[in-house]
Design a protein around this motif. Structure first.
Motif, PDB file in Angstrom:
ATOM      1  N   UNK A 164       5.402 128.793 106.211  1.00  0.00           N
ATOM      2  CA  UNK A 164       6.667 129.241 105.636  1.00  0.00           C
ATOM      3  C   UNK A 164       6.381 130.467 104.777  1.00  0.00           C
ATOM      4  N   UNK A 165       7.071 131.574 105.063  1.00  0.00           N
ATOM      5  CA  UNK A 165       6.735 132.861 104.453  1.00  0.00           C
ATOM      6  C   UNK A 165       8.018 133.586 104.064  1.00  0.00           C
ATOM      7  N   UNK A 166       8.107 134.150 102.863  1.00  0.00           N
ATOM      8  CA  UNK A 166       9.245 135.004 102.534  1.00  0.00           C
ATOM      9  C   UNK A 166       9.369 136.148 103.555  1.00  0.00           C
ATOM     10  N   UNK A 167      10.567 136.397 104.003  1.00  0.00           N
ATOM     11  CA  UNK A 167      10.781 137.410 105.042  1.00  0.00           C
ATOM     12  C   UNK A 167      10.233 138.771 104.624  1.00  0.00           C
ATOM     13  N   UNK A 168      10.433 139.140 103.368  1.00  0.00           N
ATOM     14  CA  UNK A 168       9.951 140.456 102.929  1.00  0.00           C
ATOM     15  C   UNK A 168       8.441 140.582 103.091  1.00  0.00           C
ATOM     16  N   UNK A 169       7.720 139.480 102.876  1.00  0.00           N
ATOM     17  CA  UNK A 169       6.259 139.522 103.016  1.00  0.00           C
ATOM     18  C   UNK A 169       5.847 139.696 104.473  1.00  0.00           C
ATOM     19  N   UNK A 170       6.577 139.035 105.379  1.00  0.00           N
ATOM     20  CA  UNK A 170       6.285 139.212 106.804  1.00  0.00           C
ATOM     21  C   UNK A 170       6.546 140.651 107.233  1.00  0.00           C
TER      22      UNK A 170
END
Length: 377
Positions: free
Chosen positions: A97-103
């Motif tokens: 699970x990853x914050x979209x901005x980080x991806x």
């Protein structure tokens, strides 16, 4: 080849990485004035993580690994469990699970400066046997050999191909937040899905002390938004078993973001001539399976595989890409439309489903994992 990409989200950046690595020239045009930093966390399943690995994108140090999903009743009773770590062991790639901005930052890392042209809104598309031309709302144009529409749910490229009305509202909408909320699962590898008469709630650790949380309720575009949405969520869900009341108590109005679910029937051929689509532009669906970004990454991977085969007519390769993707994405889309996150399956029945069922399902969803299995067999 010279390739034009509309949209600089997950799909546009992934396509750029694939095509630049193959030696093509790529230009991305994005209507936003700068890189998007909004949005909450998303799940990168084993299939999406495998594609990212092929693209040279590492998720090390980001988000939280998810090893187990527990489905509960609103009263806290276990409906069923899914062993997600089993899929990681089987395929070699974890679910995170990853914050979209980080991806987006990881996808953009290492791409050439000036690759993305911001503030560019597609107005029209024309093509002939020699190429395709995009005209933007500022009157400027860009011409290339192929056009990839990666511009999401509201895709301007899709509207030029399909007309209006292809994407329709689904029956649920999501209120969500990404907050530093302390709960028993915030710093674990466990993801909760909770369902009851009032709707559904998801609680998912996203790393760094952050919790991704959401509530699904029935929705239609004509329905008025509540004047105080957080108070309405507390009224509707506040009597559910812990930790739902604690999450709602800790949330603030500033945390809240709403989006209504939409869906379009996946077409067997979704492009035309030298134009094709990737991601939500081709297959908008509710987020209930958590496969949206993953299927977008699968699109980019298969597109690269097909274009690498070469040939005199690149349009043939685009149709081959769409054909290869159709059975996988059509299955995901049909299941997402049925909204499994909101099923209230009786616990005795649900626990008959093997905990490792998700491992098999991921292969059915994935061109990438299926291809790897075929090569190793």
């Amino acid at each position: 080849m010279d390739l034009l990409v509309i949209g600089a989200g997950v799909g546009g950046l992934a396509v750029a990485r694939v095509l630049l690595a193959a030696g093509h020239r790529v230009r991305i045009f994005e209507q936003a004035p700068a890189r998007r930093t909004a949005g909450k966390a998303l799940l990168v399943w084993s299939n999406g993580n495998a594609v990212l690995n092929d693209l040279g994108v590492s998720l090390d140090g980001l988000g939280a690994r998810i090893d187990r999903i527990d489905a509960l009743t609103s009263g806290g009773r276990l409906r069923m469990s899914m062993d997600i770590a089993h899929a990681a062991d089987r395929y070699g790639f974890p679910t995170q699970a990853i914050p979209r901005r980080d991806l987006l930052e990881r996808l953009a890392d290492g791409l050439p400066d000036g690759l993305v042209h911001y503030g560019m809104t597609c107005r029209s598309v024309t093509q002939d046997e020699n190429g395709v031309t995009v005209t933007f709302t500022d009157g400027s144009t860009a011409t290339g050999d192929l056009l990839i529409g990666a511009d999401g749910h509201h895709s301007a490229v899709r509207r030029r191909l399909w007309g209006d009305g292809a994407v329709r509202p689904a029956t649920f909408g999501t209120w969500q937040g990404l907050s530093p909320i302390e709960t028993p699962i915030t710093d674990t590898t466990r993801h909760l899905m909770i369902t009851g008469r009032e709707g559904a709630c998801g609680l998912m650790p996203a790393g760094g002390g952050l919790l991704q949380w959401w509530f699904d309720t029935r929705w239609s575009p004509a329905a008025p938004r509540p004047a105080a949405p957080l108070a309405e969520l507390r009224r509707r869900f506040g009597h559910w078993a812990s930790p739902v009341p604690e999450v709602l108590a800790a949330a603030t109005e500033d945390d809240l973001e709403f989006f209504g679910h939409h869906w379009n029937k996946v077409r067997q051929v979704w492009g035309e001539g030298r134009v094709t689509l990737v991601g939500d532009a081709a297959h908008t669906m509710p987020p209930t399976l958590g496969q949206g970004a993953n299927q977008t990454l699968e699109d980019a991977w298969v597109l690269g595989q097909e274009l690498a085969k070469g040939g005199d007519d690149p349009a043939v390769r685009l149709r081959a890409y769409e054909k290869a993707r159709y059975p996988h994405i059509a299955l995901v889309s049909r299941m997402a439309k049925r909204n499994p996150a909101n099923w209230r399956t009786p616990p005795l029945l649900a626990r008959l489903i093997p905990e490792t069922a998700q491992t098999t399902m991921l292969a059915r969803f994935s061109n990438r994992l299926t291809a790897t299995a075929a090569q190793s067999g």
